[in-house]
Design a protein around this motif. Structure first.
Motif, PDB file in Angstrom:
ATOM      1  N   LEU A 144       0.822  -1.102   0.321  1.00  0.00           N
ATOM      2  CA  LEU A 144      -0.049   0.005  -0.145  1.00  0.00           C
ATOM      3  C   LEU A 144       1.149   1.375  -0.108  1.00  0.00           C
ATOM      4  O   LEU A 144       0.708   2.381  -0.308  1.00  0.00           O
ATOM      5  CB  LEU A 144      -0.853  -0.116   1.006  1.00  0.00           C
ATOM      6  CG  LEU A 144      -1.758   1.320   1.085  1.00  0.00           C
ATOM      7  CD1 LEU A 144      -2.746   1.346   0.625  1.00  0.00           C
ATOM      8  CD2 LEU A 144      -2.118   1.069   2.668  1.00  0.00           C
TER       9      LEU A 144
ATOM     10  N   LEU B 112       0.891   4.437  -2.536  1.00  0.00           N
ATOM     11  CA  LEU B 112       0.716   5.745  -2.141  1.00  0.00           C
ATOM     12  C   LEU B 112       1.449   6.204  -3.093  1.00  0.00           C
ATOM     13  O   LEU B 112       1.316   8.256  -4.045  1.00  0.00           O
ATOM     14  CB  LEU B 112       0.405   5.933  -0.898  1.00  0.00           C
ATOM     15  CG  LEU B 112      -0.713   4.841  -0.431  1.00  0.00           C
ATOM     16  CD1 LEU B 112      -0.486   5.647   1.346  1.00  0.00           C
ATOM     17  CD2 LEU B 112      -1.835   5.935  -0.673  1.00  0.00           C
TER      18      LEU B 112
ATOM     19  N   LEU C 235     -10.323  -1.687  -1.216  1.00  0.00           N
ATOM     20  CA  LEU C 235      -9.563  -0.639  -1.533  1.00  0.00           C
ATOM     21  C   LEU C 235      -9.787   0.855  -1.037  1.00  0.00           C
ATOM     22  O   LEU C 235      -9.112   1.764  -1.499  1.00  0.00           O
ATOM     23  CB  LEU C 235      -8.632  -0.983  -2.616  1.00  0.00           C
ATOM     24  CG  LEU C 235      -7.521  -0.076  -2.615  1.00  0.00           C
ATOM     25  CD1 LEU C 235      -6.142  -0.503  -1.723  1.00  0.00           C
ATOM     26  CD2 LEU C 235      -6.532  -1.337  -3.614  1.00  0.00           C
TER      27      LEU C 235
ATOM     28  N   THR D 267     -10.271   2.055   1.637  1.00  0.00           N
ATOM     29  CA  THR D 267      -8.878   2.106   2.871  1.00  0.00           C
ATOM     30  C   THR D 267      -8.145   3.422   2.202  1.00  0.00           C
ATOM     31  O   THR D 267      -7.742   4.035   3.381  1.00  0.00           O
ATOM     32  CB  THR D 267      -8.177   1.423   1.917  1.00  0.00           C
ATOM     33  OG1 THR D 267      -9.302  -0.901   3.498  1.00  0.00           O
ATOM     34  CG2 THR D 267      -6.670   1.132   3.245  1.00  0.00           C
ATOM     35  N   ILE D 268      -7.584   3.921   1.023  1.00  0.00           N
ATOM     36  CA  ILE D 268      -6.841   4.812   0.200  1.00  0.00           C
ATOM     37  C   ILE D 268      -7.468   5.781   1.228  1.00  0.00           C
ATOM     38  O   ILE D 268      -7.769   7.152   1.155  1.00  0.00           O
ATOM     39  CB  ILE D 268      -6.594   4.560  -1.010  1.00  0.00           C
ATOM     40  CG1 ILE D 268      -5.677   3.253  -1.488  1.00  0.00           C
ATOM     41  CG2 ILE D 268      -6.420   6.039  -1.553  1.00  0.00           C
ATOM     42  CD1 ILE D 268      -5.704   3.292  -2.485  1.00  0.00           C
ATOM     43  N   THR D 269      -9.272   6.252   1.132  1.00  0.00           N
ATOM     44  CA  THR D 269      -9.698   7.371   1.406  1.00  0.00           C
ATOM     45  C   THR D 269     -10.013   7.965   2.641  1.00  0.00           C
ATOM     46  O   THR D 269     -10.796   9.084   2.957  1.00  0.00           O
ATOM     47  CB  THR D 269     -11.632   7.714  -0.204  1.00  0.00           C
ATOM     48  OG1 THR D 269     -12.287   6.054   0.590  1.00  0.00           O
ATOM     49  CG2 THR D 269     -11.101   7.329  -1.090  1.00  0.00           C
TER      50      THR D 269
ATOM     51  N   VAL E  11      -5.844   6.664   6.303  1.00  0.00           N
ATOM     52  CA  VAL E  11      -4.439   6.983   5.141  1.00  0.00           C
ATOM     53  C   VAL E  11      -4.051   8.359   4.868  1.00  0.00           C
ATOM     54  O   VAL E  11      -3.067   8.821   4.606  1.00  0.00           O
ATOM     55  CB  VAL E  11      -5.285   6.466   3.868  1.00  0.00           C
ATOM     56  CG1 VAL E  11      -4.185   6.452   2.802  1.00  0.00           C
ATOM     57  CG2 VAL E  11      -5.353   4.969   3.974  1.00  0.00           C
ATOM     58  N   HIS E  12      -4.963   8.774   5.093  1.00  0.00           N
ATOM     59  CA  HIS E  12      -4.734  10.168   4.837  1.00  0.00           C
ATOM     60  C   HIS E  12      -4.016  10.743   6.004  1.00  0.00           C
ATOM     61  O   HIS E  12      -2.828  11.935   5.703  1.00  0.00           O
ATOM     62  CB  HIS E  12      -6.029  11.465   4.459  1.00  0.00           C
ATOM     63  CG  HIS E  12      -5.437  13.007   4.923  1.00  0.00           C
ATOM     64  ND1 HIS E  12      -5.218  13.429   3.755  1.00  0.00           N
ATOM     65  CD2 HIS E  12      -6.103  13.896   5.800  1.00  0.00           C
ATOM     66  CE1 HIS E  12      -5.138  14.584   3.561  1.00  0.00           C
ATOM     67  NE2 HIS E  12      -5.784  15.111   5.168  1.00  0.00           N
TER      68      HIS E  12
ATOM     69  N   GLU F 242      -0.079   9.806   4.506  1.00  0.00           N
ATOM     70  CA  GLU F 242      -0.004  10.689   3.728  1.00  0.00           C
ATOM     71  C   GLU F 242      -0.989  11.396   3.288  1.00  0.00           C
ATOM     72  O   GLU F 242      -1.826  11.465   2.276  1.00  0.00           O
ATOM     73  CB  GLU F 242      -0.145   9.858   2.061  1.00  0.00           C
ATOM     74  CG  GLU F 242       0.756  10.345   0.852  1.00  0.00           C
ATOM     75  CD  GLU F 242       1.974  11.104   0.931  1.00  0.00           C
ATOM     76  OE1 GLU F 242       2.171  12.693   1.827  1.00  0.00           O
ATOM     77  OE2 GLU F 242       3.110  10.305   1.336  1.00  0.00           O
TER      78      GLU F 242
ATOM     79  N   LEU G  16      -1.516  13.685  -0.642  1.00  0.00           N
ATOM     80  CA  LEU G  16      -1.865  12.537  -1.631  1.00  0.00           C
ATOM     81  C   LEU G  16      -3.955  13.442  -1.850  1.00  0.00           C
ATOM     82  O   LEU G  16      -4.428  14.213  -2.899  1.00  0.00           O
ATOM     83  CB  LEU G  16      -2.456  11.156  -1.754  1.00  0.00           C
ATOM     84  CG  LEU G  16      -3.623  10.532  -2.869  1.00  0.00           C
ATOM     85  CD1 LEU G  16      -2.538  10.807  -4.038  1.00  0.00           C
ATOM     86  CD2 LEU G  16      -3.498   9.122  -2.131  1.00  0.00           C
ATOM     87  N   LYS G  17      -4.337  13.350  -1.265  1.00  0.00           N
ATOM     88  CA  LYS G  17      -5.946  14.494  -0.984  1.00  0.00           C
ATOM     89  C   LYS G  17      -5.102  15.442  -1.599  1.00  0.00           C
ATOM     90  O   LYS G  17      -5.886  16.057  -2.829  1.00  0.00           O
ATOM     91  CB  LYS G  17      -6.793  14.084  -0.288  1.00  0.00           C
ATOM     92  CG  LYS G  17      -8.000  14.989  -0.619  1.00  0.00           C
ATOM     93  CD  LYS G  17      -8.756  14.455   1.581  1.00  0.00           C
ATOM     94  CE  LYS G  17      -8.717  13.327   1.305  1.00  0.00           C
ATOM     95  NZ  LYS G  17      -9.109  12.923   3.133  1.00  0.00           N
TER      96      LYS G  17
ATOM     97  N   LEU H 263      -9.050   5.044  -9.260  1.00  0.00           N
ATOM     98  CA  LEU H 263      -8.301   4.160  -8.711  1.00  0.00           C
ATOM     99  C   LEU H 263      -8.203   2.847  -9.676  1.00  0.00           C
ATOM    100  O   LEU H 263      -6.960   1.746  -9.822  1.00  0.00           O
ATOM    101  CB  LEU H 263      -9.229   3.558  -7.216  1.00  0.00           C
ATOM    102  CG  LEU H 263      -8.151   1.765  -6.547  1.00  0.00           C
ATOM    103  CD1 LEU H 263      -6.608   2.944  -6.542  1.00  0.00           C
ATOM    104  CD2 LEU H 263      -9.200   1.815  -5.629  1.00  0.00           C
TER     105      LEU H 263
END
Length: 360
Positions: free
Chosen positions: A5, A9, A285, A288-290, A294-295, A298, A301-302, A333
């Motif tokens: 992951l 990212l 997924l 998870t990424i949003t 995760v924010h 990292e 990213l957003k 994605l």
């Protein structure tokens, strides 16, 4: 898998950086790096910039030319061609444009379409006067068998294009011609394939441009045609969504192609299981990424998605604003998983890129 992951990212940030510095502002990466520093002063943006040698290998290898899809799918060479040259053609109506956009996926090779196919249907795009006459040409696509018949104008032009060294199909995927369709018969095969896809466009137009348009309904229609599976249906659905973002066709889910499914093996340790399982993995997924978790891991990213989106819309006024999303979307994605799988498998199998890691 946390390490996979983290690698994904960092790759997404690379995709954003290179979309800006290659597509939006060619050669000028400095504004992107400065904005990265502003949104996260604690992290030197050089960790992403230092990925340049790997991205150079990526763009010269598995993502060469039209095989590269930047972070925002609409900025890839193929979708940009549709937006800049087909969608803006002044002598085609909405239905003709839709049918031809669907037909495009028969080869998705921009040089062939720019030189041979689109000029046959649009006098405005026939800049080389390849085809005689000044009559309106758009309605020709409503009779695909006649337009793409062997011995016809497109077939003859495609044959000459191939004889001059031109390709007739994208390198991004294989069309799997049948036995006997190669060699001198290949232009005929490509023409039959274009007629087949134009018929899909004719069948899908009313649904795809109505309030009843949905991923499930369109996917079912596309897969009812011979030799159209989840990967090709996904390609068509993405183009539909980008063409009419107001219909939100891929707003909540997306078909998962074979390339993205292979990426699941890295992330989840499993792949396959059928369409329903693929979609569940994609949705898990995406969640998870949003997520806030995760924010926090990292935080760049957003805000960088939104920053690059704003500048991409400003650069390409011909693209519907909704086709360049300010936030991460599930269809972006899905496409990015295909790109990451290529990068992970062919360029950075050792997973050397991650937040805070400098690659030299």
């Amino acid at each position: 898998k946390p390490r996979e992951l983290a690698h994904l990212l960092q790759f997404l940030l690379c995709q954003l950086r290179w979309q800006y510095g290659v597509v939006v502002a060619p050669g000028d990466f400095a504004p992107f790096d400065a904005r990265m520093k502003a949104v996260d002063p604690a992290q030197d943006p050089g960790d992403v910039a230092s990925c340049a040698p790997l991205m150079k290998r990526f763009l010269a290898g598995p993502a060469l030319g039209d095989r590269w899809v930047p972070f925002h799918t609409v900025t890839c060479e193929q979708e940009l061609f549709l937006m800049r040259e087909l969608r803006t053609a002044p002598d085609l109506d909405d239905k003709e444009k839709f049918v031809l956009a669907t037909c495009f996926s028969a080869s998705r090779w921009c040089p062939l379409w720019r030189d041979v196919v689109l000029p046959y249907f649009s006098k405005a795009r026939d800049v080389q006067s390849r085809y005689p006459g000044n009559e309106r040409r758009g309605a020709r696509c409503l009779d695909p068998d006649a337009a793409f018949k062997e011995g016809g104008a497109i077939h003859a032009a495609a044959t000459a294009f191939k004889a001059d060294g031109g390709k007739l199909h994208t390198r991004a995927f294989n069309s799997y011609p049948q036995r006997g369709d190669g060699g001198e018969n290949y232009p005929g095969y490509i023409c039959r394939r274009h007629a087949h896809f134009a018929k899909m466009g004719l069948s899908a137009y009313d649904l795809a441009t109505s309030k009843q348009a949905s991923m499930r309904a369109l996917d079912k229609l596309y897969r009812s045609f011979d030799r159209v599976g989840p990967t090709m249906s996904k390609v068509l659905l993405v183009t539909n969504h980008l063409w009419r973002p107001d219909l939100n066709i891929l707003g909540e889910s997306c078909e998962v192609g074979d390339g993205a499914d292979e990426a699941f093996l890295y992330l989840f340790g499993a792949r396959g299981g059928g369409d329903a399982v693929r979609k569940k993995r994609l949705e898990a997924l995406f969640e998870t990424i949003t997520s806030d978790r995760v924010h926090a891991l990292e935080p760049r990213l957003k805000p960088m998605v939104a920053w690059v989106a704003e500048r991409t819309r400003a650069k390409f006024g011909c693209i519907p604003a909704g086709a360049v999303a300010d936030s991460f979307t599930i269809y972006d994605l899905q496409v990015q998983l295909c790109e990451w799988r290529k990068f992970r498998k062919s360029v950075d199998a050792r997973r050397s890129i991650r937040r805070g890691s400098f690659v030299y």
